[in-house]
Write a protein that holds these residues in place. Structure first.
Motif, mmCIF file in Angstrom:
data_model
loop_
_atom_site.group_PDB
_atom_site.id
_atom_site.type_symbol
_atom_site.label_atom_id
_atom_site.label_comp_id
_atom_site.label_asym_id
_atom_site.label_seq_id
_atom_site.Cartn_x
_atom_site.Cartn_y
_atom_site.Cartn_z
ATOM 1 N N LEU A 52 -20.027 -21.166 5.364
ATOM 2 C CA LEU A 52 -21.055 -21.337 6.429
ATOM 3 C C LEU A 52 -20.658 -21.006 7.639
ATOM 4 C CD1 LEU A 52 -24.041 -21.006 7.457
ATOM 5 C CD2 LEU A 52 -24.060 -23.525 7.517
ATOM 6 N N LYS A 53 -20.862 -19.946 8.573
ATOM 7 C CA LYS A 53 -20.590 -20.019 9.979
ATOM 8 C C LYS A 53 -21.714 -19.923 10.760
ATOM 9 C CE LYS A 53 -18.427 -19.274 13.810
ATOM 10 N NZ LYS A 53 -17.808 -20.404 14.557
ATOM 11 N N THR A 54 -22.277 -21.258 11.305
ATOM 12 C CA THR A 54 -23.404 -21.241 12.217
ATOM 13 C C THR A 54 -23.354 -20.369 13.323
ATOM 14 O OG1 THR A 54 -23.674 -23.378 11.189
ATOM 15 C CG2 THR A 54 -24.950 -23.023 13.283
ATOM 16 N N LEU A 55 -24.317 -19.659 13.557
ATOM 17 C CA LEU A 55 -24.074 -18.520 14.739
ATOM 18 C C LEU A 55 -25.169 -19.034 15.773
ATOM 19 C CD1 LEU A 55 -24.236 -15.181 12.727
ATOM 20 C CD2 LEU A 55 -22.163 -16.540 13.557
ATOM 21 N N VAL A 56 -26.068 -19.653 15.293
ATOM 22 C CA VAL A 56 -27.311 -20.141 16.318
ATOM 23 C C VAL A 56 -27.921 -21.369 15.626
ATOM 24 C CG1 VAL A 56 -29.556 -19.554 17.517
ATOM 25 C CG2 VAL A 56 -27.826 -17.927 17.269
ATOM 26 N N GLU A 57 -28.151 -22.224 16.401
ATOM 27 C CA GLU A 57 -28.905 -23.563 15.879
ATOM 28 C C GLU A 57 -30.284 -23.759 16.669
ATOM 29 O OE1 GLU A 57 -27.976 -26.373 14.312
ATOM 30 O OE2 GLU A 57 -25.785 -26.067 14.301
ATOM 31 N N GLY A 58 -31.040 -23.828 15.808
ATOM 32 C CA GLY A 58 -32.545 -23.894 16.396
ATOM 33 C C GLY A 58 -32.811 -25.000 17.441
ATOM 34 N N ASP A 59 -33.358 -24.806 18.330
ATOM 35 C CA ASP A 59 -33.953 -25.765 19.219
ATOM 36 C C ASP A 59 -35.009 -25.664 19.841
ATOM 37 O OD1 ASP A 59 -34.048 -23.635 21.216
ATOM 38 O OD2 ASP A 59 -31.815 -23.713 21.754
ATOM 39 N N SER A 60 -35.687 -26.364 20.883
ATOM 40 C CA SER A 60 -36.829 -26.249 21.342
ATOM 41 C C SER A 60 -37.358 -24.897 21.818
ATOM 42 C CB SER A 60 -37.235 -27.420 22.372
ATOM 43 O OG SER A 60 -36.183 -27.228 23.504
ATOM 44 N N VAL A 61 -36.459 -24.092 22.576
ATOM 45 C CA VAL A 61 -36.936 -22.832 22.943
ATOM 46 C C VAL A 61 -37.037 -21.833 21.862
ATOM 47 C CG1 VAL A 61 -35.982 -21.136 24.430
ATOM 48 C CG2 VAL A 61 -35.786 -23.219 25.064
ATOM 49 N N ASN A 62 -36.053 -22.048 20.770
ATOM 50 C CA ASN A 62 -36.083 -20.952 19.636
ATOM 51 C C ASN A 62 -35.692 -21.292 18.628
ATOM 52 O OD1 ASN A 62 -35.633 -18.799 17.902
ATOM 53 N ND2 ASN A 62 -35.003 -17.187 19.386
ATOM 54 N N GLN A 63 -36.518 -21.954 17.783
ATOM 55 C CA GLN A 63 -36.361 -22.761 16.572
ATOM 56 C C GLN A 63 -35.935 -22.047 15.239
ATOM 57 O OE1 GLN A 63 -39.733 -25.437 16.143
ATOM 58 N NE2 GLN A 63 -40.191 -25.283 18.095
ATOM 59 N N ASN A 64 -35.300 -20.831 15.365
ATOM 60 C CA ASN A 64 -34.671 -20.044 14.412
ATOM 61 C C ASN A 64 -33.289 -20.445 14.323
ATOM 62 O OD1 ASN A 64 -36.805 -18.340 13.412
ATOM 63 N ND2 ASN A 64 -36.581 -17.190 15.459
ATOM 64 N N SER A 65 -32.559 -20.656 13.299
ATOM 65 C CA SER A 65 -31.281 -20.855 12.828
ATOM 66 C C SER A 65 -30.786 -19.713 12.535
ATOM 67 C CB SER A 65 -30.995 -22.186 12.163
ATOM 68 O OG SER A 65 -31.337 -22.102 10.921
ATOM 69 N N VAL A 66 -29.679 -19.220 12.771
ATOM 70 C CA VAL A 66 -28.985 -18.190 12.046
ATOM 71 C C VAL A 66 -27.344 -18.557 11.814
ATOM 72 C CG1 VAL A 66 -28.131 -15.751 12.650
ATOM 73 C CG2 VAL A 66 -30.088 -16.579 13.910
ATOM 74 N N GLY A 67 -27.215 -18.185 10.295
ATOM 75 C CA GLY A 67 -25.860 -18.437 10.033
ATOM 76 C C GLY A 67 -25.131 -17.233 9.258
ATOM 77 N N SER A 68 -24.029 -17.048 9.111
ATOM 78 C CA SER A 68 -23.447 -16.071 8.268
ATOM 79 C C SER A 68 -22.746 -16.861 6.958
ATOM 80 C CB SER A 68 -22.069 -15.449 9.097
ATOM 81 O OG SER A 68 -21.395 -14.660 8.235
ATOM 82 N N VAL A 69 -23.181 -16.315 5.855
ATOM 83 C CA VAL A 69 -22.816 -17.201 4.508
ATOM 84 C C VAL A 69 -21.948 -16.271 3.799
ATOM 85 C CG1 VAL A 69 -23.594 -18.639 2.571
ATOM 86 C CG2 VAL A 69 -25.227 -18.305 5.046
ATOM 87 N N THR A 70 -20.836 -16.824 3.304
ATOM 88 C CA THR A 70 -20.067 -15.982 2.532
ATOM 89 C C THR A 70 -20.076 -16.897 1.068
ATOM 90 O OG1 THR A 70 -18.741 -15.296 4.293
ATOM 91 C CG2 THR A 70 -17.707 -15.181 2.041
#
Length: 158
Positions: A52-70
């Motif tokens: 897993l390479k975490t690209l974006v952690e969800g936070d109070s502004v944007n609660q989506n998390s984004v990750g590249s998974v191999t």
């Protein structure tokens, strides 16, 4: 003076030839990655080798998390669901996606899957090819619910 130019020319030619060659055993898959491979996942929510390479952690502004998974060939998630849904973008290789009660889908580069909220599903690599996906997961309604392992029979069923 001609010998100097001749030696310099030969050295230049040798450097050019050496720099154009490919490295033995160089993997195009490693050099053509869109995102870095990330860290190997060691928890029990996956079967097989997964990174897993975490690209974006969800936070109070944007609660989506984004990750590249191999996923290595044969690797997969457990059955799980997301209270706010998930979107999977197939980046490379061949993968599988299945929702509870539905048939398994084969995913290829460029395919997009919208996983509905609170629907049990699993995803991962095919039995013969590695698979890379970008997962966009809503976190505003709570964390992923991990349910149970995907059996080999479920995984291999057409």
């Amino acid at each position: 003076m001609n010998k100097s130019y001749s030696i310099l020319g030969m050295l230049t030619l040798a450097v050019l030839i050496a720099s154009c060659g490919t490295k033995p055993n160089a993997s195009n898959a490693e050099t053509d990655l869109v995102f870095a491979k990330g860290e190997k996942i060691t928890n029990t929510n996956f079967t097989g080798d997964v990174w897993l390479k975490t690209l974006v952690e969800g936070d109070s502004v944007n609660q989506n998390s984004v990750g590249s998974v191999t996923f290595k060939a044969g690797a997969r998630t457990k059955w799980h669901s997301h209270p706010a849904g998930q979107i999977i973008l197939a980046i490379s290789g061949e993968g599988y996606y299945q929702e509870e009660g539905s048939t398994k889908k084969i995913l290829k580069k460029g395919d997009v899957v919208k996983c509905p909220s609170n629907i049990a599903h699993w995803h991962g690599a095919s039995a013969t090819e590695d698979f890379i996906q970008v997962a966009i997961t809503g976190r505003e309604k709570g964390p992923t619910e991990w349910i149970k392992d995907v059996s080999d029979e479920e995984y291999l069923k057409n």
